[in-house]
Write a protein that holds these residues in place. Structure first.
Motif: not given
Ligand SMILES: [Zn+2]
Length: 224
Positions: A127-134, A140-143
């Protein structure tokens, strides 16, 4: 030098990431967890993989504190640590900006079961996890939340991250994702691929348990 064996593997497999085309320059990163010590060996920030030697690999605890090493750790240290805390069987993590995975990550299109070898990732899709700044805690939380169910995910407009039960396993999953992404791209160039069902991938996973020479702990095929 603490965790000498893991440090050697980080340098060795880092060079493999580059030579196999999964990364170029200084992008991407990889780590190995020693569960007993609760310590992580992670690639240094901003160094070319060709130049990294075992002494450059950074050792941190699971709170992100550096316990050995003179380099700055990868900017995605929080990402690695969050996944290790969430995913209890993860021993190694590989993150790349490999071209075909990043293409689909930028389109926000998951990797589908266009070929049975997607089973190397443990499921029938990536799946694709939402974009957040690197490099942020939000990323880290989303992934890490998404990886409770998956061994590999695409990070929107960024790249791919996967985990394995060894660094060899994690690299094989990274190579599988890139191979599937390239195949899916090829299919989309001509038409709409037929997607295998979750049940068909379950059957493949069942067959993988008896594939090869057995007893090595490896699963599935290698694509690299
Ligand atoms: Zn990245």
């Amino acid at each position: 030098m603490r965790m000498e064996d893991e440090r050697k593997k980080i340098t060795e497999y880092g060079k493999l990431l580059k030579s196999s085309g999964l990364t170029n320059g200084t992008s991407g990163n990889l780590s190995i967890l020693d569960k007993t010590l609760g310590l992580v060996a992670i690639s240094p920030s901003g160094m070319d993989y060709e130049e990294v030697t075992p002494i450059d690999v950074v050792i941190t605890d699971l709170d992100g504190n550096i316990v050995d090493g003179h380099r700055k750790p990868s900017s995605e240290l929080d990402l690695h640590i969050s996944i290790y805390k969430t995913k209890k069987d993860a021993v190694s993590i590989v993150h790349t900006h490999s071209m075909y995975c990043t293409t689909f990550a930028s389109l926000h299109i998951p990797l589908h079961a266009v070929h049975y070898l997607i089973a190397n990732t443990g499921t029938d899709n990536v799946p694709v996890v939402d974009y957040k700044t690197y490099g942020t805690k939000e990323l880290a939380v989303g992934v890490s939340e998404a990886m409770e169910k998956y061994n590999a995910v695409l990070m929107a407009n960024h790249g791919m991250v996967c985990c394995g039960t060894s660094i060899k396993d994690a690299i094989n999953i990274a190579q599988t994702c890139e191979w599937i992404a390239k195949l899916q791209w090829n299919c989309f160039c001509i038409g709409q691929p037929h997607i295998l069902s979750a049940m068909q991938i379950e059957d493949v996973l069942e067959k993988f348990t008896s594939y090869g020479q057995g007893g090595t702990g490896s699963k599935g095929y290698t694509v690299g």
